[in-house]
Design an enzyme around this catalytic site. Sequence first.
Site: not given
Ligand code: ARG
Length: 426
Positions: A17, A98, A127, A178
């Site tokens: 990506d 983040r 995210d 992922s």
């Molecule tokens: N659901 C979790 C959160 O929102 C994890 C997100 C993980 N991101 C990923 N690209 N797999 O904090």
Amino acid sequence: MSAARPRCVLAYSGGLDTSVAVHWLTHEQGYDVVTCSVDLGGETKADRVLQERAVRAGAIAAHVVDAKALFLQHFVFPSLATGARYQGVYPLATALGRPLIARLLVDIAREEGAGVVAHGCTGKGNDQVRFDVAVAALAPDLRVAAPVRDWDMGRPDEIAYAQRHQIPVPVTRESPYSVDANLWGRSVETGVLEDPWQEPPADAYQWTVDPATAPAEGQVLELHFETGVPTAIDGEVLDPVALVVRCNELGGRHGVGRIDHVEDRLVGIKSREVYEAPAAVILDTAHRALESLTLSRDVLRFKAQVADEWARLVYDGLWYSALRQNLWAFAASTQAAVTGDVRLRVGRGAVQVIGRKSPTSLYQAGLATYDRADDRFAHQAAEGFISLFGLPLRTQAAVQGTLEAAGPQPLLPQARRRLSAGEVTP
Ligand code: ARG
């Protein structure tokens, strides 16, 4: 290429990506792209690999930042001290990372004179919100670009794009999930996990062994905390990164820290999430045990509400909000007394508290003991206390009658077992 192109700082993982994004931002959007790869102790690639890939995809410069210690000190340990878990379970690993990455993107944008920062998040997750909102809070003058959200390409299209433009496609076998990982945990989504009835396959887990195959005898460990911060394991003082790494390894060996739950994303979607967070589960369990010894009942009760609110704010990307800071002022002020030691037994996926002690313990043996000789509790005072404590209920019963869900009839006949005299064998 003209020298006057605007600059964009892209959060770069080295994956497909963001590699395609380097090229896309350069050629479709007209930016000079500077990449920023932040090491938070997850499954990050080697610095040199990241830099080579970024430059080969067209970046004019590639920064790699080791933010592991900053992450623990400013984001993870405050969240641990607050006691936050989103929806009661998720220790927030990704959500805590983040705002730090956003902060570093902004710092690099300032250094590089960039007016735009970019990330590789899709339009369905939390995210993107966390990045966009954090940047808006830190640097309202910067624009945020989200190429993966904007372009209309699936994975096969991205691979074709990469091949068309000689962007090196990562050769490693594509993960069926992922994944986002940092020191505080590993978040796993998509693929077969999208069926919430299906047990996560063994390959969803990388940090933890199956609890069923973990050593039966388990392991005992002692954790020391200073004002809410873990500082030593079994008497050995460790810096935060070493301590968390040790807890992850140790917990992983014993199958500790697997979390499988259905989570409510900010964007309105219910999502099946699998986490591995051995250190987070071990340290959170120990920290709670120490708080149960050192904080009053009222503080514990109120702090649980603060933790819940904190978890929601962090999850929703509002780390840089005034409320999150205000909650921290409260939580931090509770930690002065949270110094001491907790003994745990970890084994077969479980963490059990088996001992705790503190110089500021509120546990008073003389009050708790049932041993008459050492007892300092005023037994006679209990009667007067109960008389006043129960006064509202006595008044209520006298004026309004008994409020009893099972009705006013005696319950005894429904529950009684009786032998008549002749049935009793002497
Ligand atoms: N659901 C979790 C959160 O929102 C994890 C997100 C993980 N991101 C990923 N690209 N797999 O904090």
